[in-house]
Design an enzyme around this catalytic site. Structure first.
Site, PDB file in Angstrom:
ATOM      1  N   ASP A  34       0.830  -1.195   0.000  1.00  0.00           N
ATOM      2  CA  ASP A  34       0.000   0.000   0.000  1.00  0.00           C
ATOM      3  C   ASP A  34       0.865   1.247   0.000  1.00  0.00           C
ATOM      4  OD1 ASP A  34      -2.152   1.758   0.251  1.00  0.00           O
ATOM      5  OD2 ASP A  34      -2.093   1.666   2.431  1.00  0.00           O
ATOM      6  N   ASP A  59      -7.802  -1.105   1.671  1.00  0.00           N
ATOM      7  CA  ASP A  59      -7.361  -0.769   3.027  1.00  0.00           C
ATOM      8  C   ASP A  59      -8.410  -1.128   4.060  1.00  0.00           C
ATOM      9  OD1 ASP A  59      -4.998   0.206   2.060  1.00  0.00           O
ATOM     10  OD2 ASP A  59      -5.572   2.316   2.172  1.00  0.00           O
TER      11      ASP A  59
END
Length: 201
Positions: A34, A59
C-alpha cells in the site's frame, strides 16, 4: 497483488492456524505494498480516481478482515473489535460522503472540520504514525496470540505493541472526530439547502 496477499493471509488465518507466521508475512506484504503503490503512483504521475477508490476499499477490507479474525480468536475482546469495526466503517463512509457527496474540491474537503481531523490530514507524520500504529497494533495482537509467553519474541512483540498502541488509540479518537465532523457538515448542508428552498425538504 495486494488483494491476493490479503485474501491468502485470511484463508491461512481462518483455516491453517499453524501457519500463522506465513499469514502475517503475507498481510504485512500487502500493507507494505500500500505504501509503495501510493508512492509509485505519485512519482509516475499515474494517480487516478479509480485507483484511489480501489486503494481505500482494499485498506478498509484488510483492516476489517483482520479485526474480524481477532474477534474470533480472542473472544474476551470480541465486543471491542466489533466496536472498532463499526467506528472504522461509519467514520470513513461519512468522511467520503461528506467530501464527495457535497462536491467539495480536494483542497476544501477538510475545511470547516474538527481541528483534530484537519491535523490528521495536514501533517503527514501524524497521519503516518496513527495509521501505522493502528495497523501494527492489530498485527501484533494477532502475533501475540500465538507466541509462547515465555519466549524472547513474546517480550519483543509486547514491547513493540506498547510503542504502537498509543497511535492506535489516537486513531480511534480521530475516527470519532471524523465521524461527528462529517455528520455535522452533511446536516449543515441540508439546513442550507432547506433555507434556500423549503419546498425541497
Amino acid at each position: 497483488f495486494r488483494v491476493i496477499f490479503t485474501l491468502t493471509s485470511f484463508v491461512i488465518m481462518t483455516n491453517l492456524e499453524e501457519h500463522w507466521a506465513t499469514a502475517v508475512l503475507l498481510y504485512f506484504a500487502s500493507f507494505a505494498g500500500d505504501l509503495f503503490d501510493g508512492w509509485a503512483a505519485r512519482k509516475l504521475n499515474q494517480s487516478s480516481t479509480f485507483g484511489g477508490l480501489l486503494d481505500m476499499v482494499t485498506d478498509r477490507c484488510s483492516t476489517l478482515g483482520l479485526l474480524y479474525i481477532l474477534g474470533c480468536i480472542q473472544e474476551t475482546y470480541r465486543l471491542v473489535y466489533l466496536l472498532l469495526v463499526v467506528l472504522d466503517i461509519s467514520s470513513h463512509w461519512c468522511q467520503m460522503y461528506s467530501s464527495v457527496g457535497q462536491h467539495h474540491k480536494s483542497k476544501e474537503s477538510n475545511s470547516g472540520r474538527n481541528i483534530i481531523v484537519q491535523w490528521y490530514y495536514q501533517y503527514y507524520f501524524f497521519f503516518g504514525y496513527l495509521c501505522v500504529g493502528a495497523e501494527f497494533t492489530y498485527i501484533l495482537a494477532y502475533i501475540l496470540h500465538y507466541l509462547n509467553s515465555e519466549s524472547v519474541w513474546f517480550t519483543v512483540a509486547t514491547l513493540f505493541f506498547r510503542v504502537v498502541l498509543p497511535g492506535c488509540l489516537m486513531k480511534q479518537i480521530v475516527n470519532f472526530a471524523q465521524l461527528s465532523s462529517a455528520c455535522y457538515l452533511v446536516a449543515a448542508h441540508d439546513a442550507e439547502q432547506y433555507a434556500k428552498d423549503p419546498k425541497k425538504s
